[in-house]
Design an enzyme around this catalytic site. Structure first.
Site, PDB file in Angstrom:
ATOM      1  N   ASN A   1       0.873  -1.174   0.000  1.00  0.00           N
ATOM      2  CA  ASN A   1       0.000   0.000   0.000  1.00  0.00           C
ATOM      3  C   ASN A   1       0.911   1.226   0.000  1.00  0.00           C
ATOM      4  O   ASN A   1       1.426   1.626   1.038  1.00  0.00           O
ATOM      5  CB  ASN A   1      -0.906  -0.015   1.228  1.00  0.00           C
ATOM      6  CG  ASN A   1      -1.916   1.122   1.236  1.00  0.00           C
ATOM      7  OD1 ASN A   1      -1.824   2.056   0.453  1.00  0.00           O
ATOM      8  ND2 ASN A   1      -2.873   1.050   2.128  1.00  0.00           N
TER       9      ASN A   1
ATOM     10  N   LYS B   1       3.201   0.775   3.277  1.00  0.00           N
ATOM     11  CA  LYS B   1       2.746  -0.259   4.209  1.00  0.00           C
ATOM     12  C   LYS B   1       2.822  -1.596   3.485  1.00  0.00           C
ATOM     13  O   LYS B   1       2.521  -1.673   2.291  1.00  0.00           O
ATOM     14  CB  LYS B   1       1.307   0.006   4.673  1.00  0.00           C
ATOM     15  CG  LYS B   1       1.170   1.178   5.615  1.00  0.00           C
ATOM     16  CD  LYS B   1      -0.173   1.166   6.342  1.00  0.00           C
ATOM     17  CE  LYS B   1      -1.327   1.417   5.390  1.00  0.00           C
ATOM     18  NZ  LYS B   1      -2.620   1.524   6.120  1.00  0.00           N
TER      19      LYS B   1
ATOM     20  N   ARG C   1      -2.551  -1.922  -3.635  1.00  0.00           N
ATOM     21  CA  ARG C   1      -3.733  -1.094  -3.469  1.00  0.00           C
ATOM     22  C   ARG C   1      -3.620   0.100  -4.403  1.00  0.00           C
ATOM     23  O   ARG C   1      -2.599   0.784  -4.422  1.00  0.00           O
ATOM     24  CB  ARG C   1      -3.844  -0.600  -2.024  1.00  0.00           C
ATOM     25  CG  ARG C   1      -5.055   0.304  -1.809  1.00  0.00           C
ATOM     26  CD  ARG C   1      -4.864   1.244  -0.653  1.00  0.00           C
ATOM     27  NE  ARG C   1      -5.999   2.150  -0.507  1.00  0.00           N
ATOM     28  CZ  ARG C   1      -5.951   3.299   0.171  1.00  0.00           C
ATOM     29  NH1 ARG C   1      -4.847   3.680   0.764  1.00  0.00           N
ATOM     30  NH2 ARG C   1      -7.021   4.070   0.265  1.00  0.00           N
TER      31      ARG C   1
ATOM     32  N   HIS D   1     -12.057   3.621  -0.420  1.00  0.00           N
ATOM     33  CA  HIS D   1     -11.940   2.699   0.725  1.00  0.00           C
ATOM     34  C   HIS D   1     -12.694   1.396   0.465  1.00  0.00           C
ATOM     35  O   HIS D   1     -13.171   0.738   1.387  1.00  0.00           O
ATOM     36  CB  HIS D   1     -12.467   3.335   2.032  1.00  0.00           C
ATOM     37  CG  HIS D   1     -11.697   4.528   2.484  1.00  0.00           C
ATOM     38  ND1 HIS D   1     -12.307   5.676   2.928  1.00  0.00           N
ATOM     39  CD2 HIS D   1     -10.364   4.763   2.550  1.00  0.00           C
ATOM     40  CE1 HIS D   1     -11.405   6.564   3.261  1.00  0.00           C
ATOM     41  NE2 HIS D   1     -10.211   6.038   3.030  1.00  0.00           N
TER      42      HIS D   1
ATOM     43  N   ASN E   1      -7.656   8.903   8.885  1.00  0.00           N
ATOM     44  CA  ASN E   1      -7.318  10.240   8.410  1.00  0.00           C
ATOM     45  C   ASN E   1      -8.210  10.599   7.218  1.00  0.00           C
ATOM     46  O   ASN E   1      -8.638  11.729   7.053  1.00  0.00           O
ATOM     47  CB  ASN E   1      -5.847  10.315   8.022  1.00  0.00           C
ATOM     48  CG  ASN E   1      -5.396  11.737   7.750  1.00  0.00           C
ATOM     49  OD1 ASN E   1      -5.612  12.622   8.562  1.00  0.00           O
ATOM     50  ND2 ASN E   1      -4.796  11.961   6.596  1.00  0.00           N
TER      51      ASN E   1
ATOM     52  N   ARG F   1      -8.981  16.987   4.941  1.00  0.00           N
ATOM     53  CA  ARG F   1      -9.889  17.219   3.813  1.00  0.00           C
ATOM     54  C   ARG F   1     -11.235  17.743   4.309  1.00  0.00           C
ATOM     55  O   ARG F   1     -11.757  17.277   5.320  1.00  0.00           O
ATOM     56  CB  ARG F   1     -10.075  15.933   3.011  1.00  0.00           C
ATOM     57  CG  ARG F   1      -8.886  15.600   2.138  1.00  0.00           C
ATOM     58  CD  ARG F   1      -9.001  14.225   1.516  1.00  0.00           C
ATOM     59  NE  ARG F   1      -8.303  13.224   2.291  1.00  0.00           N
ATOM     60  CZ  ARG F   1      -8.289  11.924   2.019  1.00  0.00           C
ATOM     61  NH1 ARG F   1      -8.949  11.463   0.977  1.00  0.00           N
ATOM     62  NH2 ARG F   1      -7.621  11.077   2.766  1.00  0.00           N
TER      63      ARG F   1
ATOM     64  N   LEU G   1      -6.666  12.950  15.515  1.00  0.00           N
ATOM     65  CA  LEU G   1      -7.859  12.990  16.364  1.00  0.00           C
ATOM     66  C   LEU G   1      -7.527  12.785  17.836  1.00  0.00           C
ATOM     67  O   LEU G   1      -8.197  13.349  18.710  1.00  0.00           O
ATOM     68  CB  LEU G   1      -8.877  11.935  15.910  1.00  0.00           C
ATOM     69  CG  LEU G   1     -10.231  12.080  16.593  1.00  0.00           C
ATOM     70  CD1 LEU G   1     -11.074  13.151  15.925  1.00  0.00           C
ATOM     71  CD2 LEU G   1     -10.996  10.764  16.624  1.00  0.00           C
TER      72      LEU G   1
ATOM     73  N   GLY H   1     -12.388   4.691  13.908  1.00  0.00           N
ATOM     74  CA  GLY H   1     -13.611   3.934  14.155  1.00  0.00           C
ATOM     75  C   GLY H   1     -13.421   2.810  15.143  1.00  0.00           C
ATOM     76  O   GLY H   1     -14.299   2.517  15.966  1.00  0.00           O
ATOM     77  N   GLU H   2     -12.258   2.175  15.095  1.00  0.00           N
ATOM     78  CA  GLU H   2     -11.982   1.043  15.987  1.00  0.00           C
ATOM     79  C   GLU H   2     -11.523   1.488  17.369  1.00  0.00           C
ATOM     80  O   GLU H   2     -11.728   0.769  18.354  1.00  0.00           O
ATOM     81  CB  GLU H   2     -10.909   0.147  15.373  1.00  0.00           C
ATOM     82  CG  GLU H   2     -11.342  -0.557  14.100  1.00  0.00           C
ATOM     83  CD  GLU H   2     -10.165  -1.174  13.345  1.00  0.00           C
ATOM     84  OE1 GLU H   2      -9.190  -1.576  14.015  1.00  0.00           O
ATOM     85  OE2 GLU H   2     -10.219  -1.246  12.107  1.00  0.00           O
TER      86      GLU H   2
ATOM     87  N   GLU I   1      -7.495  -4.293   5.241  1.00  0.00           N
ATOM     88  CA  GLU I   1      -7.446  -4.060   3.801  1.00  0.00           C
ATOM     89  C   GLU I   1      -6.381  -4.921   3.136  1.00  0.00           C
ATOM     90  O   GLU I   1      -6.562  -5.390   2.003  1.00  0.00           O
ATOM     91  CB  GLU I   1      -7.173  -2.579   3.524  1.00  0.00           C
ATOM     92  CG  GLU I   1      -8.308  -1.663   3.947  1.00  0.00           C
ATOM     93  CD  GLU I   1      -7.946  -0.197   3.837  1.00  0.00           C
ATOM     94  OE1 GLU I   1      -8.286   0.414   2.810  1.00  0.00           O
ATOM     95  OE2 GLU I   1      -7.332   0.331   4.772  1.00  0.00           O
TER      96      GLU I   1
END
Length: 394
Positions: free
Chosen positions: A7, A14, A90, A179, A208, A238, A280, A329-330, A381
């Site tokens: 990725n 990654k 990806r 995504h 992000n 964004r 965040l 989210g996790e 992913e």
């Protein structure tokens, strides 16, 4: 079959080496800050971890670093690069040409390059990763797994814009969604978990970059990102959805060029534009200490998520589950809590005690009285890319 999943980001790489079909992860790693003298390289194999700071000035040096680690007598998992039979890349934007995984050819590379303008932060890095990998892993099959592919099942009323149809017909101006590997992976996990033949699910990918998808019986019918990965939810840097007139106002009022406004909306907006911070965790900490700008930003971001939940519940004509996934989210207890606020009408009721529990497994965090399941499902992913690559080659 050993499949190396890559990725490539604009300044990062990654990777995971996954043995298929057993889905055994042999090692994982990350190259960060590519182009810098103090780039960071991390490689993990079972209980062993190697990390170093070194000058990694381009993607070729980064991929050679990865290959060296894979072959290392202590940290490595292979004895020759020829043991890697396939590399799954990806690729963020595949346009309307691709609705599935493909073998990479010169034509595919040309098409990826042709879409640079639609994903300027992503596609150039992906193509660079592909071309460098071809020179290092010369005997491996190279595949492209497109973020946009999963969303190609959207109906026309969801993907067409209300502009003259010639732009759709001749220039393919439409909503694509992104995504896709993440939305596909977690929705399949949810369907298996729910054990339902028919399902109505909303997936919420928060990192992000952030996006949501409405998924009916395993197929995407709508998603929050569109022509590019810039619209929809509030993201790290964004802006997400914005009145297009703002763009023309900024250009005229402040004499900004189109490129300058594009950079503003992609790199200097979102949570960073609202608070000065894009991470965040830092924003939540400062909000907890009374920072009003950070409080407002969290309210704004979670409100946008709730709006999409309402819209997608209508599009699905019902709802069985919502899924939180990806880094935020996790892991963000607060963002999940704020995103589920005041949604009792839809049957969404968060249990705060369950929400506080951390786990790497699928877990339910709704109240016993909640009609809609609220699931936290870790995304993978890289595994989805390996699965798609193996499926294609077999």
């Amino acid at each position: 079959m050993n499949i190396l999943v890559i990725n490539a980001g604009s300044s990062s790489l990654k990777y995971q080496l996954i043995e298929m079909p057993s889905q055994t992860v042999k090692c994982i790693g990350l190259v960060e800050r590519i182009g810098m003298e103090d780039a960071i390289f991390t490689h993990k194999k079972e209980d062993k971890k190697h990390s170093e700071v070194a000058p990694i000035l381009n993607h070729e040096i980064g991929l050679k670093k990865i290959a060296k680690a894979l072959l290392d007598p202590d940290l490595g998992v292979i004895t020759s690069v020829d043991e890697i039979k396939a590399i799954g890349h990806r690729v963020v934007h595949g346009g309307s040409r691709y609705n599935g995984t493909v073998l990479i050819t010169e034509k595919v590379k040309f098409n990826i390059k042709d879409l640079f303008d639609l994903a300027p932060l992503h596609n150039p890095a992906h193509l660079m990763g592909i071309e460098v990998a071809e020179t290092i892993f010369t005997s491996a099959k190279q595949t492209a797994v497109f973020d946009t592919a999963f969303h190609q099942t959207m109906p026309k009323e969801a993907y067409q814009y209300a502009i003259p149809t010639i732009y759709l017909k001749e220039n393919k101006v439409r909503a694509y969604g992104f995504h896709g590997s993440s939305h596909k992976y977690v929705s399949e996990k949810a369907i298996e978990y729910l054990g339902k033949k028919s399902s109505k699910i909303i997936t919420i990918h928060l990192g992000n970059g952030c996006s949501m998808a409405a998924i009916k019986d395993g197929k995407c019918i709508d998603t929050s990102m569109g022509f590019s990965p810039t619209n929809g939810l509030v993201m790290g840097t964004r802006a997400g959805d914005i009145d297009q007139s703002v763009i023309f106002f900024l250009m005229k009022k402040f004499n900004k060029s189109a490129d300058e406004v594009n950079d503003l909306l992609q790199k200097e907006s979102g949570m960073k534009g609202l608070t000065g911070y894009s991470d965040l965790r830092e924003i939540e900490e400062k909000a907890g200490n009374g920072n009003e700008e950070c409080k407002i930003a969290l309210n704004l971001a979670s409100y946008r998520i709730r709006k999409f939940i309402g819209a997608y519940t209508a599009a699905l004509n019902g709802l069985d589950a919502i899924i939180f996934t990806a880094g935020i989210g996790e892991n963000s207890i607060l963002m999940r809590q704020m995103s589920c606020k005041d949604l009792e009408f839809f049957g969404i009721e968060l249990d705060e005690q369950k929400n506080d529990i951390r786990s790497n497994e699928i877990r339910e965090i709704q109240k016993e009285t909640g009609k809609v399941k609220i699931l936290v499902i870790p995304t993978n992913e890289e595994l989805e890319i390996a699965k798609e690559t193996y499926k294609l080659l077999k």
